[in-house]
Design a protein around this motif. Structure first.
Motif, mmCIF file in Angstrom:
data_model
loop_
_atom_site.group_PDB
_atom_site.id
_atom_site.type_symbol
_atom_site.label_atom_id
_atom_site.label_comp_id
_atom_site.label_asym_id
_atom_site.label_seq_id
_atom_site.Cartn_x
_atom_site.Cartn_y
_atom_site.Cartn_z
ATOM 1 N N TYR A 1 87.403 15.318 13.781
ATOM 2 C CA TYR A 1 86.858 14.442 14.874
ATOM 3 C C TYR A 1 85.582 14.823 15.199
ATOM 4 O O TYR A 1 85.020 15.715 15.273
ATOM 5 N N ASP A 2 84.623 13.609 15.133
ATOM 6 C CA ASP A 2 83.265 13.778 15.650
ATOM 7 C C ASP A 2 82.942 13.158 17.190
ATOM 8 O O ASP A 2 83.003 12.218 17.352
ATOM 9 N N MET A 3 83.015 14.285 17.905
ATOM 10 C CA MET A 3 83.137 14.015 19.358
ATOM 11 C C MET A 3 81.658 13.339 19.919
ATOM 12 O O MET A 3 80.523 13.865 19.485
ATOM 13 N N ARG A 4 81.876 12.146 20.590
ATOM 14 C CA ARG A 4 80.635 11.689 21.099
ATOM 15 C C ARG A 4 80.734 11.409 22.658
ATOM 16 O O ARG A 4 81.609 10.425 22.969
ATOM 17 N N ALA B 1 88.165 9.363 22.116
ATOM 18 C CA ALA B 1 87.747 7.743 22.126
ATOM 19 C C ALA B 1 87.543 7.770 20.396
ATOM 20 O O ALA B 1 87.621 8.600 19.466
ATOM 21 N N SER B 2 88.050 6.306 20.130
ATOM 22 C CA SER B 2 87.617 6.165 18.763
ATOM 23 C C SER B 2 86.307 5.597 18.282
ATOM 24 O O SER B 2 85.865 5.270 16.959
ATOM 25 N N SER B 3 85.403 5.443 19.079
ATOM 26 C CA SER B 3 84.059 4.861 19.032
ATOM 27 C C SER B 3 83.304 5.776 18.191
ATOM 28 O O SER B 3 83.507 7.095 18.275
ATOM 29 N N ASP C 1 81.863 19.126 25.810
ATOM 30 C CA ASP C 1 82.279 19.309 24.481
ATOM 31 C C ASP C 1 82.586 20.836 24.339
ATOM 32 O O ASP C 1 81.685 21.676 24.259
ATOM 33 N N GLY C 2 83.902 21.107 24.263
ATOM 34 C CA GLY C 2 84.293 22.620 24.318
ATOM 35 C C GLY C 2 84.286 22.856 22.427
ATOM 36 O O GLY C 2 85.137 23.878 22.164
ATOM 37 N N ALA D 1 80.690 7.844 24.137
ATOM 38 C CA ALA D 1 81.938 7.298 23.819
ATOM 39 C C ALA D 1 83.285 7.492 24.643
ATOM 40 O O ALA D 1 84.109 7.013 25.083
ATOM 41 N N GLU D 2 83.390 9.065 24.696
ATOM 42 C CA GLU D 2 84.576 9.406 25.566
ATOM 43 C C GLU D 2 84.428 8.832 27.012
ATOM 44 O O GLU D 2 85.376 8.622 27.736
ATOM 45 N N LEU D 3 83.290 8.799 27.756
ATOM 46 C CA LEU D 3 83.096 8.215 28.872
ATOM 47 C C LEU D 3 83.780 6.677 28.956
ATOM 48 O O LEU D 3 84.447 6.473 29.877
ATOM 49 N N ARG D 4 83.247 5.943 28.114
ATOM 50 C CA ARG D 4 83.611 4.745 27.810
ATOM 51 C C ARG D 4 85.037 4.433 28.104
ATOM 52 O O ARG D 4 85.501 3.735 28.405
#
Length: 206
Positions: free
Chosen positions: A113-116, A29-31, A172-173, A119-122
């Protein structure tokens, strides 16, 4: 087909393929929403059974070495796009069962990329709605850890039309996002939950 389950209709099979596309195209996601603290929960991952259940297949995502037990031989869908100046590839493994269907996906993550996971779920739910034209909701999102890695569990369901229900887990891998989605008719909810639990417990990330 498992005893006491309702088979997929042609419409639901089309929905399954659309959801696979949503997982493949909607990941990363881009969030920039703020991350919430991760709450550890012991015993999430259990030991792999020495012998797989009849019909189950140990599946390996070759580029990453991630393995998972899936309830059948998977069909693989791939999607590549440019994110943050880097080519990012997603591989989604789709299996249809008597209870519903499963998508196991591995998405490469750009270096910057900063994974959240929230945000990925949304992004995933939005992708499902875009691909299927059906309203979806996610509920009960719970942040956990899986072998020390941040993860997120949630329930998902259609909000209109044919009643579908299921679960998803995002992990988050570090260099990749790992996701499992198990969805099927609402009448098969208990069987779907059992299948989902066996799948997520079998994931091994090198």
């Amino acid at each position: 087909m498992s005893h006491g389950t309702r088979p997929l209709t042609r419409t639901k099979r089309a929905l399954a393929l659309s959801l696979a596309a949503a997982v493949t195209g909607g990941a990363v996601a881009s969030s920039t929403a703020s991350a919430a603290p991760v709450t550890p929960r012991a015993g999430v991952v259990t030991a792999i059974q020495a012998e797989l259940r009849a019909g189950w297949v140990k599946t390996t995502d070759a580029p990453t070495g991630i393995t998972v037990d899936l309830p059948g031989k998977a069909t693989v869908e791939k999607h590549t796009e440019r994110i943050l100046g880097q080519e990012v590839t997603n591989r989604a493994y789709l299996v249809e069962t008597g209870e519903g269907f499963v998508v196991f996906a591995v998405t490469e993550v750009p270096d910057a990329y900063d994974m959240r996971l929230g945000a990925e779920l949304r992004s995933f739910v939005e992708g499902m709605e875009k691909e299927t034209g059906t309203s979806f909701v996610s509920t009960g999102a719970e942040e956990i850890t899986v072998e020390g890695r941040p993860a997120l569990d949630a329930r998902i369901a259609t909000d209109d039309g044919e009643r579908m229900t299921g679960s998803t887990r995002l992990i988050d891998g570090d260099r990749y996002l790992v996701q499992v989605v198990t969805v099927g008719p609402e009448a098969n909810e208990k069987a779907l939950e059992k299948t989902h639990r066996e799948i997520v417990d079998s994931i091994r990330i090198p």
